[in-house]
Write a protein that holds these residues in place. Sequence first.
Motif, PDB file in Angstrom:
ATOM      1  N   LEU A   1       0.805  -1.223   0.000  1.00 47.20           N
ATOM      2  CA  LEU A   1       0.000   0.000   0.000  1.00 47.20           C
ATOM      3  C   LEU A   1       0.838   1.274   0.000  1.00 47.20           C
ATOM      4  O   LEU A   1       0.292   2.374  -0.001  1.00 47.20           O
ATOM      5  N   GLY A   2       2.161   1.131   0.011  1.00 47.15           N
ATOM      6  CA  GLY A   2       3.006   2.330   0.000  1.00 47.15           C
ATOM      7  C   GLY A   2       3.012   3.032   1.343  1.00 47.15           C
ATOM      8  O   GLY A   2       2.581   2.489   2.366  1.00 47.15           O
ATOM      9  N   ARG A   3       3.525   4.252   1.314  1.00 44.83           N
ATOM     10  CA  ARG A   3       3.715   5.092   2.497  1.00 44.83           C
ATOM     11  C   ARG A   3       2.500   5.085   3.434  1.00 44.83           C
ATOM     12  O   ARG A   3       1.370   5.305   2.998  1.00 44.83           O
ATOM     13  N   GLY A   4       2.742   4.847   4.721  1.00 46.13           N
ATOM     14  CA  GLY A   4       1.643   4.851   5.679  1.00 46.13           C
ATOM     15  C   GLY A   4       0.688   3.682   5.505  1.00 46.13           C
ATOM     16  O   GLY A   4      -0.431   3.700   6.003  1.00 46.13           O
ATOM     17  N   GLY A   5       1.150   2.657   4.806  1.00 42.63           N
ATOM     18  CA  GLY A   5       0.269   1.549   4.441  1.00 42.63           C
ATOM     19  C   GLY A   5      -0.324   0.791   5.618  1.00 42.63           C
ATOM     20  O   GLY A   5      -1.497   0.422   5.594  1.00 42.63           O
ATOM     21  N   SER A   6       0.478   0.557   6.657  1.00 41.94           N
ATOM     22  CA  SER A   6      -0.031  -0.222   7.789  1.00 41.94           C
ATOM     23  C   SER A   6      -1.101   0.548   8.561  1.00 41.94           C
ATOM     24  O   SER A   6      -2.081  -0.044   9.028  1.00 41.94           O
ATOM     25  N   ASP A   7      -0.917   1.857   8.722  1.00 39.48           N
ATOM     26  CA  ASP A   7      -1.963   2.675   9.348  1.00 39.48           C
ATOM     27  C   ASP A   7      -3.257   2.552   8.541  1.00 39.48           C
ATOM     28  O   ASP A   7      -4.347   2.413   9.105  1.00 39.48           O
ATOM     29  N   THR A   8      -3.111   2.610   7.221  1.00 42.59           N
ATOM     30  CA  THR A   8      -4.284   2.518   6.347  1.00 42.59           C
ATOM     31  C   THR A   8      -4.959   1.158   6.493  1.00 42.59           C
ATOM     32  O   THR A   8      -6.188   1.081   6.583  1.00 42.59           O
TER      33      THR A   8
ATOM     34  N   THR B   1       2.664   3.981  18.622  1.00 38.57           N
ATOM     35  CA  THR B   1       3.875   4.470  17.956  1.00 38.57           C
ATOM     36  C   THR B   1       4.979   4.673  18.977  1.00 38.57           C
ATOM     37  O   THR B   1       4.865   4.245  20.113  1.00 38.57           O
ATOM     38  N   ASP B   2       6.047   5.346  18.560  1.00 40.86           N
ATOM     39  CA  ASP B   2       7.124   5.642  19.510  1.00 40.86           C
ATOM     40  C   ASP B   2       7.034   7.078  20.035  1.00 40.86           C
ATOM     41  O   ASP B   2       7.987   7.591  20.607  1.00 40.86           O
ATOM     42  N   VAL B   3       5.894   7.744  19.807  1.00 43.69           N
ATOM     43  CA  VAL B   3       5.672   9.055  20.442  1.00 43.69           C
ATOM     44  C   VAL B   3       4.428   8.959  21.315  1.00 43.69           C
ATOM     45  O   VAL B   3       3.614   8.046  21.158  1.00 43.69           O
ATOM     46  N   LYS B   4       4.293   9.933  22.205  1.00 45.82           N
ATOM     47  CA  LYS B   4       3.232   9.827  23.214  1.00 45.82           C
ATOM     48  C   LYS B   4       1.859  10.274  22.725  1.00 45.82           C
ATOM     49  O   LYS B   4       0.879  10.177  23.454  1.00 45.82           O
ATOM     50  N   GLY B   5       1.790  10.792  21.516  1.00 49.09           N
ATOM     51  CA  GLY B   5       0.526  11.287  20.996  1.00 49.09           C
ATOM     52  C   GLY B   5       0.813  12.434  20.054  1.00 49.09           C
ATOM     53  O   GLY B   5       1.946  12.561  19.570  1.00 49.09           O
ATOM     54  N   ILE B   6      -0.188  13.256  19.811  1.00 46.12           N
ATOM     55  CA  ILE B   6       0.011  14.403  18.930  1.00 46.12           C
ATOM     56  C   ILE B   6       0.224  15.643  19.783  1.00 46.12           C
ATOM     57  O   ILE B   6      -0.497  15.878  20.741  1.00 46.12           O
TER      58      ILE B   6
ATOM     59  N   GLU C   1      -5.142  18.099   8.448  1.00 41.64           N
ATOM     60  CA  GLU C   1      -4.380  19.284   8.048  1.00 41.64           C
ATOM     61  C   GLU C   1      -2.947  19.189   8.590  1.00 41.64           C
ATOM     62  O   GLU C   1      -1.980  19.438   7.880  1.00 41.64           O
ATOM     63  N   MET C   2      -2.826  18.772   9.848  1.00 43.73           N
ATOM     64  CA  MET C   2      -1.503  18.627  10.452  1.00 43.73           C
ATOM     65  C   MET C   2      -0.678  17.562   9.745  1.00 43.73           C
ATOM     66  O   MET C   2       0.520  17.740   9.498  1.00 43.73           O
ATOM     67  N   ALA C   3      -1.322  16.442   9.420  1.00 46.95           N
ATOM     68  CA  ALA C   3      -0.609  15.356   8.747  1.00 46.95           C
ATOM     69  C   ALA C   3      -0.141  15.822   7.373  1.00 46.95           C
ATOM     70  O   ALA C   3       0.990  15.559   6.959  1.00 46.95           O
ATOM     71  N   ASN C   4      -0.996  16.565   6.688  1.00 44.83           N
ATOM     72  CA  ASN C   4      -0.627  17.087   5.375  1.00 44.83           C
ATOM     73  C   ASN C   4       0.485  18.114   5.467  1.00 44.83           C
ATOM     74  O   ASN C   4       1.277  18.267   4.549  1.00 44.83           O
ATOM     75  N   LEU C   5       0.540  18.820   6.586  1.00 45.23           N
ATOM     76  CA  LEU C   5       1.483  19.930   6.696  1.00 45.23           C
ATOM     77  C   LEU C   5       2.719  19.575   7.510  1.00 45.23           C
ATOM     78  O   LEU C   5       3.413  20.447   8.003  1.00 45.23           O
ATOM     79  N   GLY C   6       2.981  18.287   7.670  1.00 43.91           N
ATOM     80  CA  GLY C   6       4.293  17.919   8.201  1.00 43.91           C
ATOM     81  C   GLY C   6       4.326  17.146   9.501  1.00 43.91           C
ATOM     82  O   GLY C   6       5.374  16.630   9.860  1.00 43.91           O
ATOM     83  N   ALA C   7       3.209  17.060  10.246  1.00 44.36           N
ATOM     84  CA  ALA C   7       3.233  16.263  11.471  1.00 44.36           C
ATOM     85  C   ALA C   7       3.466  14.808  11.069  1.00 44.36           C
ATOM     86  O   ALA C   7       2.791  14.287  10.194  1.00 44.36           O
ATOM     87  N   LYS C   8       4.472  14.157  11.660  1.00 44.32           N
ATOM     88  CA  LYS C   8       4.889  12.853  11.159  1.00 44.32           C
ATOM     89  C   LYS C   8       4.230  11.686  11.878  1.00 44.32           C
ATOM     90  O   LYS C   8       4.468  10.535  11.550  1.00 44.32           O
ATOM     91  N   VAL C   9       3.402  11.946  12.875  1.00 46.02           N
ATOM     92  CA  VAL C   9       2.843  10.873  13.697  1.00 46.02           C
ATOM     93  C   VAL C   9       1.948   9.933  12.889  1.00 46.02           C
ATOM     94  O   VAL C   9       1.937   8.732  13.093  1.00 46.02           O
ATOM     95  N   ILE C  10       1.192  10.501  11.967  1.00 44.20           N
ATOM     96  CA  ILE C  10       0.263   9.676  11.198  1.00 44.20           C
ATOM     97  C   ILE C  10       0.182  10.205   9.780  1.00 44.20           C
ATOM     98  O   ILE C  10       0.343  11.400   9.540  1.00 44.20           O
ATOM     99  N   GLU C  11      -0.046   9.281   8.822  1.00 49.75           N
ATOM    100  CA  GLU C  11      -0.131   9.667   7.419  1.00 49.75           C
ATOM    101  C   GLU C  11      -1.510  10.241   7.110  1.00 49.75           C
ATOM    102  O   GLU C  11      -2.522   9.717   7.591  1.00 49.75           O
ATOM    103  N   PRO C  12      -1.574  11.289   6.268  1.00 52.21           N
ATOM    104  CA  PRO C  12      -2.853  11.902   5.892  1.00 52.21           C
ATOM    105  C   PRO C  12      -3.864  10.872   5.389  1.00 52.21           C
ATOM    106  O   PRO C  12      -5.043  10.905   5.739  1.00 52.21           O
ATOM    107  N   ARG C  13      -3.330   9.927   4.601  1.00 48.67           N
ATOM    108  CA  ARG C  13      -4.179   8.937   3.970  1.00 48.67           C
ATOM    109  C   ARG C  13      -5.065   8.172   4.960  1.00 48.67           C
ATOM    110  O   ARG C  13      -6.254   7.948   4.716  1.00 48.67           O
ATOM    111  N   SER C  14      -4.475   7.781   6.093  1.00 51.75           N
ATOM    112  CA  SER C  14      -5.260   7.002   7.056  1.00 51.75           C
ATOM    113  C   SER C  14      -6.216   7.900   7.845  1.00 51.75           C
ATOM    114  O   SER C  14      -7.290   7.458   8.255  1.00 51.75           O
ATOM    115  N   VAL C  15      -5.828   9.164   8.048  1.00 49.51           N
ATOM    116  CA  VAL C  15      -6.728  10.095   8.732  1.00 49.51           C
ATOM    117  C   VAL C  15      -7.966  10.351   7.867  1.00 49.51           C
ATOM    118  O   VAL C  15      -9.109  10.346   8.345  1.00 49.51           O
ATOM    119  N   GLU C  16      -7.720  10.541   6.584  1.00 46.23           N
ATOM    120  CA  GLU C  16      -8.817  10.755   5.637  1.00 46.23           C
ATOM    121  C   GLU C  16      -9.821   9.603   5.682  1.00 46.23           C
ATOM    122  O   GLU C  16     -11.036   9.806   5.726  1.00 46.23           O
TER     123      GLU C  16
END
Lengths: 401, 401
Positions: free
Chosen positions: B153-160, B177-182, B206-221
């Motif tokens: 599934l490419g980038r962020g595939g497992s989240d998706t 993940t290895d961070v405590k949240g957003i 919006e955050m995922a699209n604009l650089g927050a690395k915790v989660i891929e935009p695709r799975s949020v969508e």
Amino acid sequence: MLSNFTTGVVMKYGGSSVANPKKINEVADRIVERKKKFKNIVVVVSAMGKTTNNLISMSKEINENPSKREMDMLLSTGEQVTISLLAMALASKGEEVISLTGWQAGIKTFGHHMKSKIGDIDKNKIENYLEEGNIVIVAGFQGVNEVGDITTLGRGGSDTSAVALAAKLNFSCEIYTDVKGIYTVDPRLFSKARKLDYLSYEETLEMANLGAKVIEPRSVELAWKYKVPLYIALNTNDVVGTVIRGEGNNMEKNSITNISVIDNILLVNIELKTKNTEKINNIFVQLGNKNVNIDIISQNKFSDNNYLISFTTTNDNKIIVSEILKEMNLNFNFIENVSKVSIIGNAMRTQAGVASRVFEILSKNNIEFHQVSTSEISISYVIDDFNVKNIVEILAKEYNL
Amino acid sequence: MLSNFTTGVVMKYGGSSVANPKKINEVADRIVERKKKFKNIVVVVSAMGKTTNNLISMSKEINENPSKREMDMLLSTGEQVTISLLAMALASKGEEVISLTGWQAGIKTFGHHMKSKIGDIDKNKIENYLEEGNIVIVAGFQGVNEVGDITTLGRGGSDTSAVALAAKLNFSCEIYTDVKGIYTVDPRLFSKARKLDYLSYEETLEMANLGAKVIEPRSVELAWKYKVPLYIALNTNDVVGTVIRGEGNNMEKNSITNISVIDNILLVNIELKTKNTEKINNIFVQLGNKNVNIDIISQNKFSDNNYLISFTTTNDNKIIVSEILKEMNLNFNFIENVSKVSIIGNAMRTQAGVASRVFEILSKNNIEFHQVSTSEISISYVIDDFNVKNIVEILAKEYNL
């Protein structure tokens, strides 16, 4: 070579032949060569070198006694890695190529995980890809069962995959290994051993059963059943290997074709005061329940009402056999450091006197044996390890092997 | 935690959480804990730590430019190893458990290899195994397409994979993940950043699209589309993470929720003597043909008949962009070492003056920006790298993040 028998060929390469990217590239070169002769090529590969052992050791860190279904899930990744890498190697050499896992290749299995058997192969997908001009790379050792679980075929599994595919496609089957073919005697035991150009299925099966390590009995049996021409050769393909087919007319010149040795044998002697058939039977039932494989069984009366039951098994069964026999309150002893030396020849059934000639040789050379057993085309002796090299040389010279 | 929303939960663990047998065991402990609360647990895992990179480097040794189908065949083994090992770990802790590859879990994909999309999930098998009381472990990142090929599934595939399964099963989805949240701001840029307890889908996207690395935009969508309650937390599960759901009423207290930064931006300036719309259009067609993603585009007239077209892309496109623009005989220059700083807040649409306040702050602090763009709930500035830490701190303090 088998080029004149069939319209296509299944080429099988084991783990040591594909142990690293460099070796995979070399195998790809061999396949490109072969593709010039054959329109239809299917390649079956095993997991790369140490992959399977690495996966097993990871699993042991997690669970000492993992479910066999999950072991199949784990181990089947090994061949999947190889097929994709080999496909990439062939593509880089300009070949049309596609890789298929066991389930994609239509290999349907039944029976238990980690020792499943091939029930049938749905060959449509493979045939379609071949028709499109592809070399088809199939993951050996694996298939899918009736509930959609990934299964593995156990010992000799990749050879079995290759032979089964050849049978279904009506192709011949070439097994590439790290030895040059099948020898009259294991070259490590008798340096002057000769490589055999031809063997019958029956002789090969007998040899595989009696210790020749080149090929598993299971795949020879399958090849025999479906009359798949087999060719066993070195993975570099630069020496002529051994062709296995038919009943072996070429073999009748020799009365003995091969000497095979199985080491690590445990000889078990049990003393009984009375000949109690039920009790004897029960011994073997108990052993069978614990999955102890028994090979040669003999029974002798050695004095009035003293009976000796002897059987052989592999040395790794020592503890479990000991436990079972103790529990049954039997009087027993073990003889360790013994091997089974087998003399095999298709002609044995038509030429009398072979067995008696071997007895004579053993006696003349003061070599004692613990047990003897015979089949239609073989005689096997259980002898002490320290006599093995000696007797193999004497017999090899006697029968000009 | 999300225990009150649904009848079951999909737990997802990424590669660093399952990097070795010890970590797999720890993940198994977390799952056992969660199983006490939920009858139905599906776990989605990625490949172990460095596995994917190791497989890629082996493939590069064999073929510099391997077929994407064969890459999918190769890479999909990574998750298959993890699912079987995790199943073994859970079994050793007394759980009923079964692992499923993507194709076994009914994950049907479409589109190109290495960036396939999930078309549908046939959930029968998973539901049956859940009903029997099993924890079901599913290989993330992979599925099977309409011709029976394994796809990834490419980038962020497992989240998706995790979100799609949760959507189909009507479960909630927990991404470990290895961070405590957003956080309000990446803690590496602003040490006083606060972890957010709740976010809306829109803000997260919006955050995922604009650089927050915790989660891929695709799975949020996907989560947003199917209203899947999401929970993002540390893989040890010993701190409360961030819940993502709804339109985020809790958020309206703050006008700004988050500051995100994307670095490695390339700013491209093109000078045109005339305003030739066709020519401008052609630039972007050519870039699009070569898969160069364009982000912010702006266009200015800076003197009589001198037009400046600017756009941003990622720095790794430098060579290809240069080639395309030279071929078109354009007068252009690059500005490197710039980043895109974005200020995000759901409330931005209802509160006027946010943009003008930010302009004022930048000006007061003598921070120049190269470009600016706005969306309904965000403003993004392209600024020099050396200003990033400074502006992030100023804005974080200003908006109490």
